[in-house]
Motif scaffolding. Sequence first.
Motif, PDB file in Angstrom:
ATOM      1  N   UNK A 300      -7.175  -0.349  11.191  1.00 53.42           N
ATOM      2  CA  UNK A 300      -6.837   0.930  10.575  1.00 53.42           C
ATOM      3  C   UNK A 300      -7.375   2.056  11.453  1.00 53.42           C
ATOM      4  N   UNK A 301      -6.841   3.262  11.227  1.00 54.17           N
ATOM      5  CA  UNK A 301      -7.276   4.444  11.976  1.00 54.17           C
ATOM      6  C   UNK A 301      -7.705   5.508  10.973  1.00 54.17           C
ATOM      7  N   UNK A 302      -8.904   6.059  11.175  1.00 57.08           N
ATOM      8  CA  UNK A 302      -9.385   7.170  10.355  1.00 57.08           C
ATOM      9  C   UNK A 302      -8.832   8.467  10.919  1.00 57.08           C
ATOM     10  N   UNK A 308      -7.016  25.660   9.009  1.00 58.63           N
ATOM     11  CA  UNK A 308      -7.979  26.606   8.467  1.00 58.63           C
ATOM     12  C   UNK A 308      -8.573  26.124   7.152  1.00 58.63           C
ATOM     13  N   UNK A 309      -7.847  25.317   6.405  1.00 56.41           N
ATOM     14  CA  UNK A 309      -8.352  24.830   5.135  1.00 56.41           C
ATOM     15  C   UNK A 309      -9.371  23.719   5.349  1.00 56.41           C
ATOM     16  N   UNK A 310     -10.021  23.337   4.261  1.00 55.11           N
ATOM     17  CA  UNK A 310     -11.003  22.248   4.341  1.00 55.11           C
ATOM     18  C   UNK A 310     -10.294  20.968   4.792  1.00 55.11           C
ATOM     19  N   UNK A 311     -10.886  20.223   5.714  1.00 53.52           N
ATOM     20  CA  UNK A 311     -10.203  19.029   6.227  1.00 53.52           C
ATOM     21  C   UNK A 311     -10.078  17.946   5.161  1.00 53.52           C
ATOM     22  N   UNK A 312      -8.990  17.226   5.236  1.00 53.48           N
ATOM     23  CA  UNK A 312      -8.756  16.054   4.398  1.00 53.48           C
ATOM     24  C   UNK A 312      -8.764  14.818   5.285  1.00 53.48           C
ATOM     25  N   UNK A 313      -9.109  13.690   4.685  1.00 51.91           N
ATOM     26  CA  UNK A 313      -9.314  12.470   5.461  1.00 51.91           C
ATOM     27  C   UNK A 313      -8.397  11.370   4.925  1.00 51.91           C
ATOM     28  N   UNK A 314      -7.843  10.600   5.861  1.00 51.95           N
ATOM     29  CA  UNK A 314      -6.909   9.546   5.521  1.00 51.95           C
ATOM     30  C   UNK A 314      -7.279   8.285   6.294  1.00 51.95           C
ATOM     31  N   UNK A 315      -6.840   7.165   5.746  1.00 48.80           N
ATOM     32  CA  UNK A 315      -6.914   5.882   6.447  1.00 48.80           C
ATOM     33  C   UNK A 315      -5.479   5.401   6.629  1.00 48.80           C
ATOM     34  N   UNK A 316      -5.059   5.277   7.895  1.00 50.64           N
ATOM     35  CA  UNK A 316      -3.681   4.950   8.230  1.00 50.64           C
ATOM     36  C   UNK A 316      -3.633   3.506   8.705  1.00 50.64           C
ATOM     37  N   UNK A 476     -11.176   7.345  14.811  1.00 53.31           N
ATOM     38  CA  UNK A 476     -11.630   6.054  15.314  1.00 53.31           C
ATOM     39  C   UNK A 476     -10.764   4.943  14.760  1.00 53.31           C
ATOM     40  N   UNK A 477     -10.869   3.796  15.394  1.00 50.30           N
ATOM     41  CA  UNK A 477     -10.119   2.611  15.009  1.00 50.30           C
ATOM     42  C   UNK A 477     -11.102   1.590  14.455  1.00 50.30           C
ATOM     43  N   UNK A 478     -10.836   1.087  13.262  1.00 50.31           N
ATOM     44  CA  UNK A 478     -11.735   0.140  12.613  1.00 50.31           C
ATOM     45  C   UNK A 478     -10.970  -1.155  12.349  1.00 50.31           C
ATOM     46  N   UNK A 479     -11.707  -2.256  12.388  1.00 50.57           N
ATOM     47  CA  UNK A 479     -11.157  -3.579  12.095  1.00 50.57           C
ATOM     48  C   UNK A 479     -11.720  -4.043  10.755  1.00 50.57           C
ATOM     49  N   UNK A 480     -10.852  -4.235   9.787  1.00 53.90           N
ATOM     50  CA  UNK A 480     -11.290  -4.629   8.457  1.00 53.90           C
ATOM     51  C   UNK A 480     -10.148  -5.361   7.754  1.00 53.90           C
ATOM     52  N   UNK A 481     -10.398  -6.554   7.172  1.00 53.34           N
ATOM     53  CA  UNK A 481      -9.322  -7.262   6.465  1.00 53.34           C
ATOM     54  C   UNK A 481      -9.005  -6.590   5.135  1.00 53.34           C
ATOM     55  N   UNK A 482      -7.707  -6.482   4.832  1.00 50.07           N
ATOM     56  CA  UNK A 482      -7.210  -5.913   3.580  1.00 50.07           C
ATOM     57  C   UNK A 482      -6.333  -6.953   2.884  1.00 50.07           C
ATOM     58  N   UNK A 483      -6.256  -6.842   1.566  1.00 50.44           N
ATOM     59  CA  UNK A 483      -5.370  -7.684   0.777  1.00 50.44           C
ATOM     60  C   UNK A 483      -4.207  -6.844   0.265  1.00 50.44           C
ATOM     61  N   UNK A 484      -3.001  -7.390   0.363  1.00 52.10           N
ATOM     62  CA  UNK A 484      -1.813  -6.715  -0.154  1.00 52.10           C
ATOM     63  C   UNK A 484      -1.703  -7.044  -1.638  1.00 52.10           C
ATOM     64  N   UNK A 485      -1.722  -6.011  -2.492  1.00 48.48           N
ATOM     65  CA  UNK A 485      -1.769  -6.165  -3.943  1.00 48.48           C
ATOM     66  C   UNK A 485      -0.677  -5.305  -4.560  1.00 48.48           C
ATOM     67  N   UNK A 486      -0.085  -5.816  -5.640  1.00 47.76           N
ATOM     68  CA  UNK A 486       0.889  -5.044  -6.409  1.00 47.76           C
ATOM     69  C   UNK A 486       0.565  -5.179  -7.895  1.00 47.76           C
ATOM     70  N   UNK A 487       1.011  -4.213  -8.661  1.00 51.02           N
ATOM     71  CA  UNK A 487       0.806  -4.241 -10.110  1.00 51.02           C
ATOM     72  C   UNK A 487       1.855  -5.139 -10.751  1.00 51.02           C
ATOM     73  N   UNK A 488       1.424  -5.965 -11.702  1.00 51.79           N
ATOM     74  CA  UNK A 488       2.361  -6.850 -12.387  1.00 51.79           C
ATOM     75  C   UNK A 488       3.339  -6.052 -13.244  1.00 51.79           C
ATOM     76  N   UNK A 489       2.875  -4.925 -13.770  1.00 49.80           N
ATOM     77  CA  UNK A 489       3.752  -4.089 -14.591  1.00 49.80           C
ATOM     78  C   UNK A 489       4.697  -3.239 -13.752  1.00 49.80           C
ATOM     79  N   UNK A 490       4.362  -2.998 -12.490  1.00 47.36           N
ATOM     80  CA  UNK A 490       5.199  -2.184 -11.606  1.00 47.36           C
ATOM     81  C   UNK A 490       5.184  -2.813 -10.211  1.00 47.36           C
ATOM     82  N   UNK A 491       6.005  -3.821  -9.969  1.00 53.90           N
ATOM     83  CA  UNK A 491       5.974  -4.509  -8.665  1.00 53.90           C
ATOM     84  C   UNK A 491       6.297  -3.599  -7.496  1.00 53.90           C
ATOM     85  N   UNK A 492       6.984  -2.488  -7.728  1.00 56.45           N
ATOM     86  CA  UNK A 492       7.313  -1.590  -6.623  1.00 56.45           C
ATOM     87  C   UNK A 492       6.092  -0.862  -6.085  1.00 56.45           C
TER      88      UNK A 492
END
Length: 687
Positions: A300-302, A308-316, A476-492
């Motif tokens: 992932x990439x942070x 000018x506004x307060x910075x926001x942070x994302x994980x891509x 920065x670039x980070x290495x971390x395992x993630x699990x793909x999860x979906x909601x049973x009530x909303x598979x989309x």
Amino acid sequence: MEPVSLQDFVCALDPASLPRVLRVCSGVYFQGSIYEISGNECCLSTGDLIKVTQVCLQRVVCENPGTGQTIEIAPTFRGHFSPLTGPQSYGTLNELLSAATQHSKKLPICFMSTHRITTEARVVPEDQPLLLEAVEIYHGANCARCVLDTEAQQFVLHLPLSQKGPFWEWEPGAPRPLLQALQDAALKDLLFTCPTLPWHSLILRPQYEVQAIMHMRRTTVKIPSTLEVDVEDVTASSQHIHFIQPLLLSEALAQGGPFPLTTEILEVPEGPPIFLSPWVASLQKGQRLCIHGLASPPWRVLVSTKGRKAPRHFMVSGAYQGKLRRRPREFLTAYDLLSALRPGQPLRVVATKDYEGDGVESPGFTSLAVGDRLEVLRSGQAHGAEGRDIDVLVCQRLSDQAGEEEEDYEQVDEDQILLPLYCSSSFVEEMNDGRRYSLEDLTTQFSLPCEVKVVVKDSSHPADPLPSFPGLRLEEKIMEPFLVVSLDSNPAMCFEIPPRWLDLTVVEAKGRPGRPARPLPIATVQELADAFYYSLRRLPAFESQLPPPRPPKSEGLRGQKKQTSKGKGSQSSQVLELQQCPRLLKPRMKTLPQSAKNSSDTYSKVSAHKKGLRATKSNTKAPGRQKRTGVPCGLGWEKENYNTEKLLTRFWIRSASRVHCLEFRLLTSYISLGSPLISQSLCCTME
């Protein structure tokens, strides 16, 4: 089955019959801990069900039956044990000796009495082993000399041959290893003899560790067999009982499947949310989830926003399909330039802030002006003030761009220059790259941090927020395992969860979902909370980074402290000299230029000499030809007054006394109004 102690049940248990379901008939509570001690369960309630899955031998306690002394031996003990068996009883000691003579047995003989024996020396308890060593005359009668082992010492007893029993002779059986002696049910509660141990006879008391499953216990429960609890075997009537065993997402990740897995949330970690995505509100107790497997790719990439506004942070995610275009990077110090320098990748920058490097603190360093172009070469060291070496950045000064042909410069700046790492002049990267990159190509070809602009959003993520920002900084670039999860009530609604930072407690639910017919739309951009973002930046990988160097202390501040220690008399004399200053200006006005235009020529000579910059020619220009300057637009200032003001400002900063601050500010305001007389007077003062 009648209730028995846990120790008796385990000793008689056949390991091949596992698993067994037990019900606690008499609970136990250990006051030292409500849950467990040293990893072992110590509190069981009456009625609890235990599913025993494994029994492990921990240690064996060898007890001397006569003295009560004990010795602990490990299950790997290499000695051999022989059981002492008594097939026949005898009424007197004489009968015991006669039977031994008939069977050609040699002394000593081990025996015991089922009744207490009273002698002149002491009393022998019942079932106490005795060793008959010889027959001798004692006090004129034939007696058997016997040895009794006690906790303190050995006693020699003389028992008459007419001593009544009954007596049982202990015959050693075939020697066998420790584990075989414990597993043979026919040898239970028998005495053993071992040549390796110091006693003639001993009792083996094994201690086991019972591994079991209990309701709503996430891990396997470990129970010592010596726990004082009564249990009942209810395996036959408990075949329909299902033990609910919670599971952490990290454990599901470590097990590696099988996926997909349908689960139900039992517990959510406490604390503020780490993600600001819409699916976070759905993670509540009772919500059913479908775990599809491990996310790919694992990196992932942070990302932080620029603006000018307060910075926001994302994980891509690495699967982000948007297109990005590089933007020039900004650097606040020379240390940041050195951090961004990579082998084989030229780094050219433009100074956006003036820097004076000819002070006492940094002799020999080059000054910078706004617009200077540099190419960063390498790091080095230079001899600084007070005999100390200073870390510097070696750069190559580049000529101006070819578009400025109307200015004639002497090409004298192609030499290498030195900048201290604490140089606070701002820089902006000089680049001309209009290509579009994918996130994977960008992180592979260029080093991070890197500034970009998203020009094409991710088509698989309709709510992609990144294109709406004018600029992004890939941190920065980070290495971390993630699990793909979906909601049973909303598979989309499909998203990725990092078990390391969001470890939900779930339980496997009934039913197994089928494989999806098409790839699931996964949210590749997740917004992070500020607290979680900064905790990621404090990972051990960044704790080893050294802080930027601190600039040396200014000599002007030291001089100011010395002047502060002087009395009020010296301050009043300085004010008096300031009041008399206009009288001293008049005699020296003859040596100065007579116009503001000539004074600007003087300034260009002084600045070229002081800063080592390119020397400019006279400001006299042909009619109709106008030269670009750095004078602020829309203020109505002229070039001559602007140069004089700049020279005045530098003279005021270098002045040892700060009491002239008000006067110079007033004079600066007159200069802005175009007063040539004051400009000439100030130049006199400077000379």
